[in-house]
Design a protein around this motif. Structure first.
Motif, PDB file in Angstrom:
ATOM      1  N   ASN A 490       1.345  -1.211  -0.218  1.00 25.04           N
ATOM      2  CA  ASN A 490      -0.311  -0.431  -0.074  1.00 25.04           C
ATOM      3  C   ASN A 490       0.906   0.490  -0.414  1.00 25.04           C
ATOM      4  O   ASN A 490       0.281   2.264  -0.590  1.00 25.04           O
ATOM      5  CB  ASN A 490      -0.951  -0.182   1.374  1.00 25.04           C
ATOM      6  CG  ASN A 490      -2.354  -0.620   1.084  1.00 25.04           C
ATOM      7  OD1 ASN A 490      -2.489  -1.069  -0.290  1.00 25.04           O
ATOM      8  ND2 ASN A 490      -2.796  -1.109   2.407  1.00 25.04           N
ATOM      9  N   ASP A 518       4.859   6.136   4.800  1.00 31.53           N
ATOM     10  CA  ASP A 518       5.735   6.534   3.522  1.00 31.53           C
ATOM     11  C   ASP A 518       5.146   8.064   3.281  1.00 31.53           C
ATOM     12  O   ASP A 518       5.079   8.941   4.173  1.00 31.53           O
ATOM     13  CB  ASP A 518       4.678   5.968   2.973  1.00 31.53           C
ATOM     14  CG  ASP A 518       2.728   6.159   3.077  1.00 31.53           C
ATOM     15  OD1 ASP A 518       2.552   7.393   3.085  1.00 31.53           O
ATOM     16  OD2 ASP A 518       1.843   5.475   3.045  1.00 31.53           O
ATOM     17  N   LEU A 551      -6.385  -4.471   3.933  1.00 30.85           N
ATOM     18  CA  LEU A 551      -6.245  -4.024   5.697  1.00 30.85           C
ATOM     19  C   LEU A 551      -7.675  -4.618   6.517  1.00 30.85           C
ATOM     20  O   LEU A 551      -7.061  -4.760   7.637  1.00 30.85           O
ATOM     21  CB  LEU A 551      -6.464  -1.819   5.979  1.00 30.85           C
ATOM     22  CG  LEU A 551      -5.460  -1.651   5.024  1.00 30.85           C
ATOM     23  CD1 LEU A 551      -5.795  -0.127   5.320  1.00 30.85           C
ATOM     24  CD2 LEU A 551      -4.329  -1.525   6.151  1.00 30.85           C
TER      25      LEU A 551
HETATM   26  P1  ADP Z   1      -6.693  -2.089  -1.331  1.00 30.94           P
HETATM   27  O1  ADP Z   1      -6.268  -3.021  -1.995  1.00 30.94           O
HETATM   28  O2  ADP Z   1      -7.604  -0.902  -2.059  1.00 30.94           O
HETATM   29  O3  ADP Z   1      -5.028  -1.258  -1.368  1.00 30.94           O
HETATM   30  P2  ADP Z   1      -6.172  -1.799   1.280  1.00 30.94           P
HETATM   31  O4  ADP Z   1      -7.126  -2.472   2.517  1.00 30.94           O
HETATM   32  O5  ADP Z   1      -5.048  -2.277   1.384  1.00 30.94           O
HETATM   33  O6  ADP Z   1      -7.110  -1.852  -0.152  1.00 30.94           O
HETATM   34  O7  ADP Z   1      -6.380   0.193   1.580  1.00 30.94           O
HETATM   35  C1  ADP Z   1      -7.568   0.688   2.397  1.00 30.94           C
HETATM   36  C2  ADP Z   1      -8.131   2.084   1.877  1.00 30.94           C
HETATM   37  O8  ADP Z   1      -7.155   2.393   2.644  1.00 30.94           O
HETATM   38  C3  ADP Z   1      -7.040   2.190   0.100  1.00 30.94           C
HETATM   39  O9  ADP Z   1      -8.211   2.314  -0.583  1.00 30.94           O
HETATM   40  C4  ADP Z   1      -6.589   3.598   0.505  1.00 30.94           C
HETATM   41  O10 ADP Z   1      -7.986   4.568  -0.217  1.00 30.94           O
HETATM   42  C5  ADP Z   1      -6.227   3.500   2.150  1.00 30.94           C
HETATM   43  N1  ADP Z   1      -4.960   3.376   2.192  1.00 30.94           N
HETATM   44  C6  ADP Z   1      -4.328   2.452   2.618  1.00 30.94           C
HETATM   45  N2  ADP Z   1      -2.320   2.173   2.746  1.00 30.94           N
HETATM   46  C7  ADP Z   1      -2.580   3.767   2.719  1.00 30.94           C
HETATM   47  C8  ADP Z   1      -1.308   4.453   2.375  1.00 30.94           C
HETATM   48  N3  ADP Z   1      -0.001   3.967   2.527  1.00 30.94           N
HETATM   49  N4  ADP Z   1      -1.496   5.638   1.999  1.00 30.94           N
HETATM   50  C9  ADP Z   1      -2.940   5.845   1.756  1.00 30.94           C
HETATM   51  N5  ADP Z   1      -3.549   5.730   1.517  1.00 30.94           N
HETATM   52  C10 ADP Z   1      -3.729   4.094   2.217  1.00 30.94           C
END
Ligand code: ADP
Length: 587
Positions: A490, A518, A551
């Motif tokens: 991510n 990040d 997540l």
């Molecule tokens: P995806 O498979 O869409 O990445 P996740 O559950 O891993 O699904 O993440 C859910 C949402 O959280 C993402 O769509 C994003 O909007 C936000 N997100 C996750 N990690 C980050 C990050 N490091 N920086 C910014 N936004 C993040």
């Protein structure tokens, strides 16, 4: 103060005996006196008759100047009494004790009059001559059927009175003794009757002061014994009832203390009589001062107060949803009248529906998200199939291209379904975790190495900072690697080229905290609390082909380890995702 039972029994009893004994004594002395006088009268009568008989011939001669003083003296000596000889005309002819010549006519003395009429007469009176009480008995003396005179014998009553007095004393002393004995007995009986009552009173007092174990052994089979047994039974029942009430109260208090809903009871005056911790928390009231204050002061929200007032006015249950504020709980307020307990009393229940409402939102979002996620690949599959059918099949290179794209879509769909399945299996506890102590490097490094090429392609600087001598963490290495991979992936995905992704691990208390930081796009503050939800994507436009499940899966894996996962972010500046894992403790 009213007299005690002892005196109430003893006094009338003693009084009765005193009255009875006095009456008896008076009656007895009178009877004895009467008997004495009767026998004295009979004796004197006999003597008078004898004297009359002897002197009848001399009296019959009726010689003028004849005196009977000698005879009177003679009989007086003989009988030790006063003797008077009276002529038929009432003139005293002979007298033993007085000077006859000084004496007046005796014809009208009561005893003489009676003797004249009946033969014998008697009288008791004060002697005018000797000044003492005397008994006079006169006998009519006859000769040849003619009254020739009267013989009268008199005796002072001094002797009689002395005898009667002696007797009176004896009777009174006996009565006094009897009264004394009876009084003593009365006191004894009264005491015996009163003692058990007193003991019972003492025990009743102890019970009334709260000693519910106080009992009295019944010693008699009479009314007091029955009363004692009845009292013991009553005390047993009272204790049983009180114990039951105390237990019930305890249970009720425990229920009230532990229930999630707020409960408030107000009395007829509108004051808070009971408030449980949940109500204190929901209303943000002060627990110590809430009790006894007016409901309006405690509730503070005019909608809740209005609802409560309506219930009081109309004596009907009122239910309404109340949203206290944006960050505040969403409440369902139920006000029920407690008419039976007290007019105007109410029970207010505050149900915190915030969580229910949130879950509802999550469910709605979940359904709309899954539909949305499915719609795009399905629509594109449909379009590709349509294109193939409409002629692309005739063009083999194009057909192959379409088939490849269809495969990509199907793979994406398959992955999504797999992730969903995995998530639900983890959530429902069907996935077995093999938790064992593992070095932190073992879970962090492989993920990093796997993603390093991807980071380089994206022109990102990937760094790692792991504190030395980190303790072993308790983890299913494979699963935790999956979490770290997801977080780093991510970070790479949401960081523009030239950015930085830094992984660090440090020990904190009995945990090791692994953070992935990040310098990417960050997450808006409004979205931050929800990003661990299924399908939640903060920025749909930029989330690429992600499913929004990563997540959610990561959260459930970490929770299954007994760990914590959280995110901090400043929109436009970057995000930091942290995972805390328990360390192996030396046992
Ligand atoms: P995806 O498979 O869409 O990445 P996740 O559950 O891993 O699904 O993440 C859910 C949402 O959280 C993402 O769509 C994003 O909007 C936000 N997100 C996750 N990690 C980050 C990050 N490091 N920086 C910014 N936004 C993040």
């Amino acid at each position: 103060m009213s007299p005690s039972i002892r005196w109430r029994i003893a006094v009338p009893y003693v009084f009765l005996i005193v009255v009875a004994m006095t009456g008896l004594a008076v009656y007895l002395s009178n009877v004895v006196r009467g008997a004495y006088l009767d026998s004295l009268e009979a004796q004197l009568g006999g003597e008078a008759q004898i004297i009359g008989d002897v002197l009848a011939p001399a009296l019959a001669q009726d010689k003028p100047g004849t005196t009977f003083d000698v005879q009177a003296n003679h009989y007086a000596d003989l009988l030790d009494a006063r003797v008077t000889i009276i002529g038929a005309d009432g003139v005293v002819l002979g007298e033993s004790d007085e000077d006859r010549t000084q004496m007046d006519n005796h014809l009208f003395r009561p005893e003489v009059q009676q003797a004249l009429a009946e033969g014998q007469g008697s009288s008791i009176r004060l002697s005018r001559t000797v000044e003492v009480d005397m008994m006079y008995v006169a006998q009519r003396v006859e000769s040849d059927g003619k009254v020739v005179g009267f013989a009268r014998v008199a005796l002072p009553l001094r002797q009689v009175e002395a005898n009667v007095n002696r007797l009176r004393w004896a009777v009174f002393s006996a009565a006094l003794l009897t009264v004394g004995g009876a009084a003593l007995l009365a006191l004894l009986i009264a005491e015996r009757t009163a003692r058990p009552v007193r003991e019972l009173t003492r025990v009743v007092q102890r019970v009334s002061e709260g000693d519910l174990h106080a009992r009295l052994l019944p010693t008699t089979r009479d009314e007091v014994g029955t009363l004692t047994r009845a009292f013991n039974q009553m005390s047993d029942r009272l204790r049983g009832t009180i114990t039951m009430l105390v237990e019930e109260r305890g249970r009720l208090a425990a229920v009230l203390d532990n229930m999630a809903d707020g409960a408030i009871i107000t009395d007829g005056d509108g004051h808070v009589r009971l408030i449980n911790p949940a109500a204190v928390r929901i209303l943000g009231a002060d627990e110590k001062t809430a009790m006894g204050r007016s409901f309006a002061e405690v509730a503070r929200d005019h909608r809740i107060i209005d609802l409560w007032q309506q219930c009081r006015d109309e004596c009907e249950e009122r239910v309404a949803p109340v949203e206290v504020g944006r960050q505040q709980p969403f409440l369902q307020v139920i006000v029920t009248p407690l008419q039976d307990a007290e007019p105007g009393a109410c029970l207010v229940i505050l149900q915190d529906l915030t969580r229910v409402r949130r879950l509802e939102t999550v469910r709605r979002d979940f359904i709309s998200n899954i539909s949305h996620e499915l719609r795009t690949p399905l629509a594109s599959l449909k379009a590709l199939a349509d294109t193939l059918r409409d002629g692309a099949l005739e063009d083999p290179p194009a057909a192959r291209r379409f088939l490849n794209r269809m495969e990509v879509e199907v793979d994406a769909l398959t992955q999504m379904v797999q992730e969903l399945l995995e998530l639900s299996r983890i959530e429902s506890g069907q996935v077995g975790f093999e938790i064992a102590p593992v070095p932190v490097a073992d879970v962090v490094n492989p993920s990093l190495e796997r993603l390093r090429p991807q980071a380089e392609r994206a022109d990102l600087q990937l760094s790692i900072d792991m504190a030395p001598d980190l303790p072993l963490v308790l983890a299913d290495a494979e699963r935790v690697r999956q979490v770290i991979t997801n977080l780093v992936h991510n970070a790479i995905k949401f960081t523009p080229p030239g950015g930085e992704v830094a992984i660090s691990a440090k020990a904190g208390g009995d945990e090791v905290i692994i953070s992935v930081r990040d310098t990417g796009v960050g997450i808006p503050a409004d979205d931050l609390p929800r990003i661990f939800e299924r399908f939640y994507k903060a920025d749909r436009a930029r989330s690429g082909g992600g499913t929004g499940l990563g997540l959610a899966i990561a959260k459930h894996i970490v929770l299954a380890h007994g760990g914590r996962i959280w995110a901090e972010s400043v929109e436009g500046r970057g995000s930091t995702f942290s995972v805390a894992l328990r360390v192996q403790t030396a046992e």
